[in-house]
Design an enzyme around this catalytic site. Sequence first.
Site, short mmCIF file in Angstrom:
data_model
loop_
_atom_site.label_atom_id
_atom_site.label_comp_id
_atom_site.label_asym_id
_atom_site.label_seq_id
_atom_site.Cartn_x
_atom_site.Cartn_y
_atom_site.Cartn_z
N THR A 336 0.93 -1.23 -0.01
CA THR A 336 -0.02 0.03 0.05
C THR A 336 0.87 1.17 0.04
OG1 THR A 336 -1.80 1.06 1.05
CG2 THR A 336 -0.32 0.12 2.63
N HIS A 390 2.20 -11.48 14.32
CA HIS A 390 3.18 -12.17 15.15
C HIS A 390 3.09 -13.86 15.50
CE1 HIS A 390 6.87 -11.86 17.77
NE2 HIS A 390 6.46 -11.24 18.60
#
Length: 419
Positions: A336, A390
């Site tokens: 992006t 994560h």
Amino acid sequence: MIEIKVPELAESITEGTIAEWTKKEGESIEKGETIAELETDKVNVEIKSEHSGVIQEFLFQPGDNVEVGQVIAMLGEAGAASAPVAKEPVQETTAPVQEKVAEPAKAEVTVVDKNSTSRKAVASPAARKKARELGIDLNEVSYRDPMGRVRVEGVEAHKQSLEAKKAQSVESKPAAVAKAPVQQDDRVERIKMSRRRQTIAKRLVEAQHNAAMLTTFNEVDMTAVMDVRNRRKDAFFKKNGVKLGFMSFFTKAVIGALKSFPFVNAEIQGDEILLKKYYDIGVAVSTDDGLVVPVVRNADGLSFAGIEKEIGALSEKARTNKLSLNDLQGGTFTITNGGIFGSLYSTPILNSPQVGILGMHTIQRRPVVVDKNDTVEVRPMMYLALSYDHRIIDGKDAVQFLVKVKQLLEDPEDLLLEG
């Protein structure tokens, strides 16, 4: 009558919102013509008529939600008109009408079961009159004389009992809080969110709730990339018919880093990790209706020119609302670019179920220390942000992934070899 139904759209899309009717009631429509535009979570879809005919009725209005398979309009056959129903003429008859002699009415006998609870109560005429005035059902009056008859006193006592119970019920209920009337304010405009905007909001919240999302940052010196662009842009455009932009460099750099850190190109499914050994790169595009992420398929097999052409074509389709569901489905990693709007620093949100997204930012000339002589020079610098899940990507791998992207961009020769 012919039914127009919402067609099957895609496996993941079960409903949509009618954006507009492209025809009017009473108009003719040919087979294959568009009758409505349907706004779904991802793209707008044209609903085409499978029959020719005249539109008799729309069953929904623009803004209404409809489901796949639901009837949304009715067609009449072309050229068919509803013929008025002919009434048969009333024929006069000259036959004499024989008058029936009324038979005396037979007395209706009602057998009353003494054990029935639904039998008519016995009451004095005064009690009946009083019951009518007070709206009392005589069968409910329990106050009776020794002969079982209801009298005026019983009707009045029953009325008082009902009023006492009603008053007690009102006292036991908490006082209703009067709602303040909604005041109209000309300074405020209330706008219903589009289906796409609702979906974007929902998915962004889900991404934050369902993933252990963290972001790591770095910066890249864009000197080498800008130098290559300036030297090669004219020849590149003349040969390929497309401009050499930054996105092809970043796409190639991302693919090179993904090959070194494959878990960033993965997906979590239940208690399993799905490692994807192909590189379908999503490129976020801003439109008037919100952000969409069309996908560049098999980007690792495309040249710089191929990537630029594909991104240009997808961006144009996004701006003109021509993206298909296939253009948006899938994707293994997303890029992006908030820099085109002037963003200097931001935290991109994951495009679920992907586990990584790279955020580009505006290029800003800043003083930096150059390694060769420890001198300070003004360089075109860009901050990069990598948001990652994560749960399967360790911080060390995320940092090294972003460092790899930085290295490839700062040395375009390595980018060409590894990308």
